[in-house]
Design an enzyme around this catalytic site. Structure first.
Site, PDB file in Angstrom:
ATOM      1  N   HIS A 104      59.886  19.006  50.380  1.00 44.03           N
ATOM      2  CA  HIS A 104      60.960  19.450  49.486  1.00 44.03           C
ATOM      3  C   HIS A 104      62.272  18.827  49.931  1.00 44.03           C
ATOM      4  O   HIS A 104      62.557  18.745  51.124  1.00 44.03           O
ATOM      5  CB  HIS A 104      61.082  20.973  49.525  1.00 44.03           C
ATOM      6  CG  HIS A 104      62.227  21.485  48.709  1.00 44.03           C
ATOM      7  ND1 HIS A 104      62.158  21.594  47.339  1.00 44.03           N
ATOM      8  CD2 HIS A 104      63.478  21.871  49.058  1.00 44.03           C
ATOM      9  CE1 HIS A 104      63.317  22.041  46.886  1.00 44.03           C
ATOM     10  NE2 HIS A 104      64.135  22.211  47.904  1.00 44.03           N
ATOM     11  N   ASP A 183      63.187  34.898  41.890  1.00 43.73           N
ATOM     12  CA  ASP A 183      64.227  33.968  42.339  1.00 43.73           C
ATOM     13  C   ASP A 183      65.003  33.411  41.152  1.00 43.73           C
ATOM     14  O   ASP A 183      66.228  33.275  41.206  1.00 43.73           O
ATOM     15  CB  ASP A 183      63.613  32.821  43.150  1.00 43.73           C
ATOM     16  CG  ASP A 183      64.661  31.759  43.432  1.00 43.73           C
ATOM     17  OD1 ASP A 183      65.622  32.077  44.156  1.00 43.73           O
ATOM     18  OD2 ASP A 183      64.546  30.645  42.906  1.00 43.73           O
ATOM     19  N   ARG A 190      73.289  35.332  40.964  1.00 39.97           N
ATOM     20  CA  ARG A 190      74.149  34.890  42.079  1.00 39.97           C
ATOM     21  C   ARG A 190      75.149  33.835  41.614  1.00 39.97           C
ATOM     22  O   ARG A 190      76.287  33.806  42.051  1.00 39.97           O
ATOM     23  CB  ARG A 190      73.276  34.320  43.207  1.00 39.97           C
ATOM     24  CG  ARG A 190      72.512  35.388  43.976  1.00 39.97           C
ATOM     25  CD  ARG A 190      71.427  34.764  44.848  1.00 39.97           C
ATOM     26  NE  ARG A 190      71.947  33.753  45.728  1.00 39.97           N
ATOM     27  CZ  ARG A 190      71.274  32.634  46.079  1.00 39.97           C
ATOM     28  NH1 ARG A 190      70.038  32.419  45.647  1.00 39.97           N
ATOM     29  NH2 ARG A 190      71.815  31.770  46.888  1.00 39.97           N
ATOM     30  N   SER A 205      65.588  31.579  48.714  1.00 39.47           N
ATOM     31  CA  SER A 205      65.387  31.096  47.350  1.00 39.47           C
ATOM     32  C   SER A 205      64.525  29.828  47.356  1.00 39.47           C
ATOM     33  O   SER A 205      63.527  29.724  46.637  1.00 39.47           O
ATOM     34  CB  SER A 205      66.769  30.820  46.734  1.00 39.47           C
ATOM     35  OG  SER A 205      66.664  30.039  45.584  1.00 39.47           O
ATOM     36  N   LYS A 209      59.861  29.520  46.463  1.00 41.42           N
ATOM     37  CA  LYS A 209      59.169  28.625  45.516  1.00 41.42           C
ATOM     38  C   LYS A 209      58.147  27.765  46.252  1.00 41.42           C
ATOM     39  O   LYS A 209      57.070  27.488  45.742  1.00 41.42           O
ATOM     40  CB  LYS A 209      60.207  27.750  44.798  1.00 41.42           C
ATOM     41  CG  LYS A 209      61.069  28.582  43.826  1.00 41.42           C
ATOM     42  CD  LYS A 209      62.261  27.839  43.291  1.00 41.42           C
ATOM     43  CE  LYS A 209      63.423  27.832  44.232  1.00 41.42           C
ATOM     44  NZ  LYS A 209      64.765  27.723  43.703  1.00 41.42           N
TER      45      LYS A 209
HETATM   46  N1  URA Z   1      68.780  25.832  45.511  1.00 38.31           N
HETATM   47  C1  URA Z   1      67.935  26.870  45.317  1.00 38.31           C
HETATM   48  O1  URA Z   1      66.787  26.687  44.908  1.00 38.31           O
HETATM   49  N2  URA Z   1      68.390  28.113  45.613  1.00 38.31           N
HETATM   50  C2  URA Z   1      69.628  28.365  46.068  1.00 38.31           C
HETATM   51  O2  URA Z   1      69.959  29.504  46.322  1.00 38.31           O
HETATM   52  C3  URA Z   1      70.500  27.269  46.248  1.00 38.31           C
HETATM   53  C4  URA Z   1      70.044  25.998  45.958  1.00 38.31           C
END
Ligand code: URA
Length: 456
Positions: A104, A183, A190, A205, A209
């Site tokens: 990632h 999320d 957020r 977050s 994933k």
């Molecule tokens: N990218 C994400 O996937 N989550 C965040 O909170 C910030 C950047």
């Protein structure tokens, strides 16, 4: 960046220890506001009920703000990540033999890494089962870039995805599954309540994933610099450490590499242009920084995937698959398996091409002192190479190719970059913007290391 880490098992404030049926979000907010630590059960309750629509946004916003001020312990952060990962589909890759490794990137300008890295690593025998997105930004996501191969699709069933990984060792699927819906909902909240920039929340977050995507091991590329989400190096290190900690709590081998994003990665910015650069890299002719990145991340992936025991061995394996052409053939095999025309792998003139190209010439001599990375990304976006809204369409052929990078010398009248465009007006706008983003200096800037650190 708001970043406070309370000590694990610190003071317990407010009402705790209730069974799930008796829990109230009000009490949990109160507890966090007073500096207490939430239990895994309380976090599970909060995330499950919020995802189900039983906790209103205003209560969750209050909780997120309390987290920003009071912080979360490692245990809380890990529990939050797992609760969000479990809020939707969890991809089960256990039926595929071997250790599956995912990669990632926190994102940046000219980031085409998966296009070269995934076939390199797969050619070394580590299985790549990856879910990828389109996303908003300067260029498209990995899926958009791959669609530069005519016919290529990531709209495949989970069954086809798994069979392909088993058969040829690599597949990339679009995000058709309902991955970490908690999320998605929380991030949107957020974003409008000034609670994005908390390290535990960002790390959980991203990792929720990744954990839901099923890989046994995760290698993270955390970028730092003007074109990165983490502008400051110390923040990038803190995020990397937080994500590695979460991975360990979740029982997944996790490593993070912190890399420079103070100028675009490689030379190409733009979808098909980046595909071409990734192909050149698989032929052994890639830009120095991009090759280094692929070798460093690839090494971590081979170690995590159990294919190599030492870094040197991993590097030799990666070098070999470039030299003997097997990484390039793996890309062709992958493109073909997902319906694409693989002839473009061997003849890049078949990739989408823009109608106009223009060299941007320097009006004086000097060293390239600085390139405003974000601005180069915006040039690509303005040319039509990226999406401003989810609905925007994307022009795969446009973008920029830098001729010089930071530290290079340019004479008056020599090229700084070439713009690829389909619209002369957009080309003119991008040219102006590019010239304002590129700074020349009389003396050579001090070299900076591209790989800033590795955390495993
Ligand atoms: N990218 C994400 O996937 N989550 C965040 O909170 C910030 C950047």
């Amino acid at each position: 960046m708001l970043w406070k880490r309370p000590v694990s098992g610190s003071k317990q404030v407010g009402i705790t220890g209730k069974g799930r049926d008796a829990m109230r979000m009000y009490d949990l907010i109160m507890k966090k506001r007073g500096g207490g630590s939430l239990t895994a059960e309380e976090i599970d309750f909060m995330i499950a009920e919020y995802t189900a629509g039983n906790i209103p946004d205003y209560q969750m916003s209050a909780m997120m703000m309390a987290v920003c001020f009071q912080g979360m312990t490692e245990e809380e952060t890990a529990a939050l990540t797992m609760a969000m990962a479990r809020s939707g589909d969890m991809l089960d890759l256990t039926s595929i033999d071997g250790i599956k490794v995912d990669k990632h990137s926190t994102g940046g300008v000219g980031d085409k890494t998966s296009l070269a890295l995934a076939p390199m690593v797969a050619a070394c025998g580590v299985k790549i089962a990856k879910m990828s997105g389109r996303g908003l930004g300067h260029t498209g996501g990995t899926i958009d870039k791959l669609e530069s191969f005519p016919g290529f699709t990531t709209e495949i069933s989970t069954k086809q995805f798994m069979e392909q990984v088993e058969r040829i060792g690599i597949s990339i699927m679009g995000q058709t599954l309902n991955i970490a819906p908690a999320d998605k909902k929380l991030y949107a909240l957020r974003d409008v309540t000034a609670t994005v920039d908390n390290m535990s929340l960002i790390a959980s977050s991203i990792m929720s994933k990744k954990l839901a995507s099923g890989a046994d091991a995760i290698v993270l590329d955390v970028k730092t610099g003007s074109g990165a989400f983490m502008k400051k190096e110390e923040d990038a290190f803190a995020l990397a450490e937080e994500m590695v900690m979460i991975g360990k709590h979740a029982g997944r081998k996790t490593a993070a590499v912190i890399t420079d994003m103070d100028q675009p990665l490689g030379f190409a910015v733009g979808n098909a242009l980046e595909v071409k650069e990734a192909i050149e890299t698989l032929r052994g002719n890639g830009p120095e920084d991009f090759q280094k990145l692929c070798m460093t991340l690839g090494t971590q992936m081979l170690l995590a995937g159990g294919r190599a025991k030492q870094e040197e061995q991993a590097k030799e394996m990666l070098q070999k698959v470039i030299e003997d052409g097997s990484a390039l053939r793996k890309l062709a095999q992958f493109v073909e398996a997902q319906g694409g025309d693989a002839s473009a792998v061997y003849d890049t003139s078949l990739l989408p091409r823009a109608s106009y190209t223009e060299e941007i010439l320097s009006d004086r001599a000097g060293y390239i002192g600085k390139i405003l990375c974000d601005e180069i990304g915006i040039c690509s976006l303005l040319l039509g190479g990226g999406r401003e809204t989810k609905e925007s369409s994307i022009d795969l052929s446009v973008g920029l190719v830098l001729r010089r990078k930071v530290g290079d010398y340019v004479r008056k009248g020599e090229s700084l970059a070439v713009i690829h465009a389909n619209d002369p007006e957009k080309l003119a706008v991008a040219r102006e913007r590019f010239l304002r983003a590129c700074f020349l200096e009389e003396s050579k800037p001090a070299p900076r290391s591209f790989i800033r650190g590795i955390i495993d």
